[in-house]
Design a protein around this motif. Sequence first.
Motif, short mmCIF file in Angstrom:
data_model
loop_
_atom_site.label_atom_id
_atom_site.label_comp_id
_atom_site.label_asym_id
_atom_site.label_seq_id
_atom_site.Cartn_x
_atom_site.Cartn_y
_atom_site.Cartn_z
N UNK A 24 8.92 8.25 -10.96
CA UNK A 24 7.89 8.18 -11.69
C UNK A 24 6.43 8.83 -10.44
N UNK A 25 7.15 8.31 -9.30
CA UNK A 25 6.01 9.44 -8.08
C UNK A 25 6.78 10.60 -8.31
N UNK A 26 7.60 11.11 -7.80
CA UNK A 26 7.79 12.59 -8.40
C UNK A 26 7.33 13.46 -9.63
N UNK A 27 7.39 12.57 -10.82
CA UNK A 27 6.05 13.02 -11.98
C UNK A 27 4.72 13.45 -11.70
N UNK A 28 4.79 12.69 -11.13
CA UNK A 28 3.24 12.17 -10.55
C UNK A 28 2.67 13.66 -9.43
N UNK A 29 3.26 13.42 -8.58
CA UNK A 29 3.86 14.80 -7.46
C UNK A 29 2.83 13.95 -6.81
N UNK A 30 3.47 13.02 -6.10
CA UNK A 30 3.00 12.46 -5.18
C UNK A 30 4.24 11.95 -3.76
N UNK A 31 3.35 12.96 -2.70
CA UNK A 31 3.86 12.77 -1.54
C UNK A 31 4.77 12.13 -0.98
N UNK A 32 6.14 12.19 -0.88
CA UNK A 32 6.62 10.90 -0.57
C UNK A 32 6.76 11.10 0.92
N UNK A 33 6.31 10.68 2.46
CA UNK A 33 6.36 10.53 2.82
C UNK A 33 7.16 9.17 3.68
N UNK A 34 7.71 9.87 5.17
CA UNK A 34 9.25 8.69 5.49
C UNK A 34 8.58 7.47 5.28
N UNK A 35 6.68 7.46 5.60
CA UNK A 35 6.31 5.83 5.97
C UNK A 35 6.23 5.74 4.39
N UNK A 36 6.25 6.15 3.16
CA UNK A 36 5.92 5.80 1.59
C UNK A 36 7.29 5.12 1.68
N UNK A 37 8.35 6.13 1.74
CA UNK A 37 9.73 5.73 1.69
C UNK A 37 10.37 4.80 2.04
N UNK A 38 10.21 4.19 2.91
CA UNK A 38 10.41 2.44 4.23
C UNK A 38 9.67 1.95 4.31
N UNK A 39 8.52 2.44 2.41
CA UNK A 39 7.34 0.84 1.88
C UNK A 39 8.44 0.97 0.32
N UNK A 40 8.56 1.83 0.05
CA UNK A 40 9.44 1.38 -1.04
C UNK A 40 11.54 0.30 -1.21
#
Length: 154
Positions: A24-40
Amino acid sequence: MAEFSESENAEFQIKEARSRCLEKLKEARVRMSRQRMELIDLLFSGSYSCVKELYYEAREKNPDMGISTVYRFLNVLENLGIISGGHGFDVSACRKCQFRLGSVRDSSGAEVTDCDIDLPELLRLGLVVKGLIKSDEKIDVTTIDDSVHISVKK
């Protein structure tokens, strides 16, 4: 057909939910930073009763993580329908996350850690001592991002 244990099934469901979230994040073109991946990774590895609890866990893994980063990313997840709303934080409602605005220190400057401090009551007593409220007045303490809001109850 092989049967899965309850724990294997739960692990599969978590991995599947994590994959759907990332898609879903990829489809919405949300930039996935290292910090966001850590939160996921944290979101799909535990259960958190409040934002501060998630934030403190994230800070243990990455000291550069800011509370605003956590709030903003949770808002992104909420806006995409990945999580449901209501991730605000109420100090009086969440004692198990060990909410800390700062630290309590004794007269020598050592941090006091082995005591059960009721933060809202500590703040209320400080306001009474400073003469900002009357001794019989109660307060509500809430946080929004990095701000602490204290309101006096009548």
